[in-house]
Design an enzyme around this catalytic site. Structure first.
Site, mmCIF file in Angstrom:
data_model
loop_
_atom_site.group_PDB
_atom_site.id
_atom_site.type_symbol
_atom_site.label_atom_id
_atom_site.label_comp_id
_atom_site.label_asym_id
_atom_site.label_seq_id
_atom_site.Cartn_x
_atom_site.Cartn_y
_atom_site.Cartn_z
ATOM 1 N N ARG A 1 -21.261 -39.157 62.108
ATOM 2 C CA ARG A 1 -22.324 -39.425 61.889
ATOM 3 C C ARG A 1 -22.392 -39.217 60.748
ATOM 4 O O ARG A 1 -22.768 -40.331 59.910
ATOM 5 C CB ARG A 1 -23.205 -38.750 62.275
ATOM 6 C CG ARG A 1 -23.518 -39.760 63.901
ATOM 7 C CD ARG A 1 -24.938 -38.607 64.822
ATOM 8 N NE ARG A 1 -25.899 -39.613 64.328
ATOM 9 C CZ ARG A 1 -26.805 -39.504 64.648
ATOM 10 N NH1 ARG A 1 -26.693 -38.628 65.392
ATOM 11 N NH2 ARG A 1 -28.269 -40.200 64.289
ATOM 12 N N CYS B 214 -30.857 -33.844 59.305
ATOM 13 C CA CYS B 214 -30.315 -34.430 60.682
ATOM 14 C C CYS B 214 -30.718 -35.863 61.115
ATOM 15 O O CYS B 214 -30.703 -36.288 59.770
ATOM 16 C CB CYS B 214 -30.167 -33.566 62.000
ATOM 17 S SG CYS B 214 -32.042 -32.916 62.432
#
Length: 308
Positions: A183, A241
């Site tokens: 990611r 995050c």
């Protein structure tokens, strides 16, 4: 912060319970895109544990695509009053010891740990290794749901450091990205509108905090891990995050290593929804060079994509 303020082993928790020591135990099972954990809690949980709903009690629920999501990300922090209501519903009183656990080696439980510490509670512990560690000890489990008498805890003002998007854009220290490496690199993005990372951020997946059995690495190993990522004495550290949940796992790991770190609550889910914010792709903090632009707006010069 130090290790004693972060972790409790399954053996130590069992000993305390056997000796009649009181503790509020929160089951914080949750998974991105999965069920909320309530059913799993009802099937089997640590005796005395109360279910804490991450999506509804450790965050303000927002609709996908809403202005609220764009403003605060997918899991905005609740107000102090909202969180105090949840904490009292879990049965927490002033001075209580609180243990939080999940079935994902602290990835979700760390959110509860961080929020309770941020609210001024100091006796808060993450069960090291989570429910798996408890099961490995062959310790008892119970089923069903548990109703507890409401607590009277009074939560304080914010005690831990946070940053916002503007500060993340010009962070003077080390900005860590706690998401999985794919990611960070922009290879996949299952939930947020753009793939990649905040320019300048360093990849620090939470999986790197853990030993093979799912327990946190020892403090010295964590210090070496973060030193290799550029974390050093006197240099500020912040973590983000996807939506401010698993970033708390890196914050906890840093605390075990004796390092204070700020958290960016809105994280990439907020950042990526703002078209004025650039997004870097590739393995390098500033992005990698690309031979040609693509349809997403990738700059051939610096590997930073922006819709601005």
């Amino acid at each position: 912060m130090g290790t004693q303020r972060v972790l409790i082993s399954a053996q130590e928790l069992k000993r305390r319970l056997d000796e009649g020591e009181s503790a509020v135990i929160l089951d914080v099972r949750w998974a991105l895109g999965g069920p909320d954990g309530r059913e799993a809690y009802s099937e089997a949980h640590i005796p005395g544990a109360v279910f804490a709903d991450l999506a509804r009690e450790l965050a303000v629920p927002v609709e996908s695509g809403s202005a609220e999501e764009a403003a605060g990300g997918r899991h905005p922090l609740p107000s102090r009053e909202q969180f105090e209501e949840s904490a009292r519903r879990w049965g927490i009183d002033d001075g209580d010891s609180v243990v939080v656990y999940d079935d994902s080696f602290g990835q979700a439980a760390a959110r509860a740990w961080w929020m309770l510490r941020d609210a001024g509670l100091t006796d808060v512990w993450i069960l090291d290794g989570g429910l798996a560690a408890w099961r490995r000890g062959d310790y008892p489990l119970e089923s069903g749901t548990r109703e507890v008498a409401p607590g009277r805890v009074r939560l304080g003002a914010r005690a831990l450091a946070t940053i916002d998007a503007d500060e993340a854009a010009q962070y003077p220290g080390v900005l860590l990205d706690a998401r999985a490496g794919e990611r960070y690199r922009g290879e996949v993005e299952p939930v947020d509108p753009r793939a990649g990372h905040i320019p300048g951020a360093v990849s620090a997946p939470t999986s790197g905090n853990l030993a093979d059995d799912g327990a946190f690495l020892p403090a010295e190993e964590l210090r070496r891990r973060f030193a290799a990522l550029g974390v050093e004495a006197g240099r500020p550290v912040a973590v983000y995050c996807g939506s401010g949940v698993t970033a708390a796992h890196d914050v906890a790991a840093l605390a075990i290593a004796g390092i204070d770190a700020a958290l960016y609550p809105g994280s990439f889910s907020q950042w990526s929804r703002d078209p004025s914010r650039p997004v870097a792709v590739g393995p390098e903090p500033r992005g990698e060079r690309s031979r040609e632009a693509d349809a997403s707006g990738m700059s051939s010069a610096d590997g930073i994509a922006s819709e601005a």
